[in-house]
Design a protein around this motif. Structure first.
Motif, short mmCIF file in Angstrom:
data_model
loop_
_atom_site.label_atom_id
_atom_site.label_comp_id
_atom_site.label_asym_id
_atom_site.label_seq_id
_atom_site.Cartn_x
_atom_site.Cartn_y
_atom_site.Cartn_z
N LEU A 126 -5.55 8.71 -3.23
CA LEU A 126 -4.95 8.23 -1.99
C LEU A 126 -5.67 8.85 -0.80
N ASP A 127 -6.36 8.00 -0.02
CA ASP A 127 -7.13 8.52 1.12
C ASP A 127 -7.25 7.48 2.23
N SER A 128 -6.20 6.73 2.49
CA SER A 128 -6.32 5.71 3.54
C SER A 128 -5.64 6.11 4.83
N ALA A 129 -4.48 6.70 4.74
CA ALA A 129 -3.75 7.09 5.94
C ALA A 129 -4.15 8.50 6.34
N HIS A 130 -4.24 8.73 7.61
CA HIS A 130 -4.67 10.04 8.08
C HIS A 130 -3.69 10.63 9.08
N GLU A 131 -2.47 10.15 9.02
CA GLU A 131 -1.42 10.65 9.90
C GLU A 131 -0.18 10.93 9.08
N LEU A 132 0.63 11.87 9.55
CA LEU A 132 1.79 12.37 8.83
C LEU A 132 2.66 11.27 8.22
N ARG A 133 3.20 10.42 9.01
CA ARG A 133 4.15 9.42 8.51
C ARG A 133 3.48 8.39 7.60
N GLU A 134 2.26 8.00 7.92
CA GLU A 134 1.55 7.04 7.07
C GLU A 134 1.29 7.63 5.68
N THR A 135 0.82 8.85 5.64
CA THR A 135 0.52 9.48 4.35
C THR A 135 1.79 9.62 3.52
N PHE A 136 2.88 10.05 4.14
CA PHE A 136 4.15 10.20 3.44
C PHE A 136 4.63 8.86 2.89
N PHE A 137 4.52 7.81 3.71
CA PHE A 137 4.95 6.49 3.27
C PHE A 137 4.12 6.01 2.08
N GLU A 138 2.82 6.22 2.14
CA GLU A 138 1.96 5.80 1.03
C GLU A 138 2.26 6.58 -0.25
N LEU A 139 2.55 7.87 -0.10
CA LEU A 139 2.95 8.64 -1.28
C LEU A 139 4.18 8.01 -1.93
N ASN A 140 5.12 7.60 -1.09
CA ASN A 140 6.35 7.00 -1.60
C ASN A 140 6.13 5.65 -2.28
N ILE A 141 5.16 4.87 -1.84
CA ILE A 141 4.97 3.56 -2.46
C ILE A 141 4.02 3.61 -3.66
N TYR A 142 3.14 4.62 -3.71
CA TYR A 142 2.19 4.69 -4.83
C TYR A 142 2.69 5.53 -6.00
N TRP A 143 3.49 6.55 -5.74
CA TRP A 143 3.98 7.40 -6.82
C TRP A 143 4.68 6.59 -7.92
N PRO A 144 5.59 5.67 -7.59
CA PRO A 144 6.26 4.91 -8.65
C PRO A 144 5.33 3.95 -9.41
N LEU A 145 4.15 3.68 -8.89
CA LEU A 145 3.24 2.76 -9.55
C LEU A 145 2.45 3.42 -10.68
N LEU A 146 2.40 4.75 -10.69
CA LEU A 146 1.63 5.47 -11.70
C LEU A 146 2.13 5.16 -13.11
N ALA A 147 1.20 5.07 -14.04
CA ALA A 147 1.56 4.96 -15.45
C ALA A 147 2.27 6.26 -15.84
N PRO A 148 3.16 6.21 -16.83
CA PRO A 148 3.80 7.45 -17.28
C PRO A 148 2.73 8.50 -17.63
N GLY A 149 2.88 9.68 -17.05
CA GLY A 149 1.90 10.74 -17.26
C GLY A 149 0.72 10.68 -16.32
N GLY A 150 0.69 9.68 -15.44
CA GLY A 150 -0.42 9.50 -14.52
C GLY A 150 -0.49 10.58 -13.46
N VAL A 151 -1.63 10.60 -12.76
CA VAL A 151 -1.87 11.64 -11.75
C VAL A 151 -2.24 10.98 -10.42
N LEU A 152 -1.64 11.47 -9.34
CA LEU A 152 -1.96 11.03 -7.99
C LEU A 152 -2.63 12.19 -7.27
#
Length: 160
Positions: A126-152
């Motif tokens: 994850l390296d698209s957002a470069h501001e506090l709220r954007e990065t936090f929001f992207e973490l929230n939308i990408y974390w659930p997409l990980l395969a079980p055992g996946g790494v972000l």
């Protein structure tokens, strides 16, 4: 992004029960520096090598659009940034066209498409957002997409 970080991520994946990486997503590709590291890493893994899906608008962020930073990198032709063309040039020059697949979409649209298609990356960079709220929001939308055992992994994650 370094190969050492990716090797650490691979060890984490294996410790989490994933014997091999099947699918990698990079969110925010810019001119392709990290995509090339990811592509070379994918190519070095046992066959079949995992695809690296690179999601970006290739328009730059707000500071780039306003010309505050990266003026030379954000060259424009007919009002459009040439970042995507530079990305493609770099991927072709690195001989990674069989490993790296660009998808022109915002990070949010990319996440929605992955979810809709039921695609679960084993590794997300994850390296698209470069501001506090954007990065936090992207973490929230990408974390659930990980395969079980996946790494972000990613940049700009050091916010308070």
């Amino acid at each position: 992004m370094t190969t050492a970080i990716l090797k650490d991520a691979l060890r984490l994946l294996q410790a989490n029960g994933l014997p091999k990486i099947r699918f990698i997503v990079e969110v925010g590709s810019f001119a392709g520096g990290s995509a090339m590291v990811l592509g070379r890493f994918a190519r070095s893994l046992p066959k079949p090598s995992p695809p690296v899906l690179c999601l970006d608008t290739w328009l730059g962020d707000l500071n780039m659009a306003l010309g505050r930073i990266e003026r030379r990198t954000i060259d424009k032709r007919h009002g459009q940034p040439t970042l995507y063309h530079q990305f493609l040039t770099n991927i072709i020059a690195a001989n990674l066209t069989h490993h790296v697949l660009p998808m022109m979409a915002s990070s949010f649209l990319g996440a929605k498409m992955l979810s809709f298609l039921g695609l679960q990356p084993d590794l997300i960079y994850l390296d698209s957002a470069h501001e506090l709220r954007e990065t936090f929001f992207e973490l929230n939308i990408y974390w659930p997409l990980l395969a079980p055992g996946g790494v972000l992994i990613g940049d700009d994650l050091n916010w308070k």
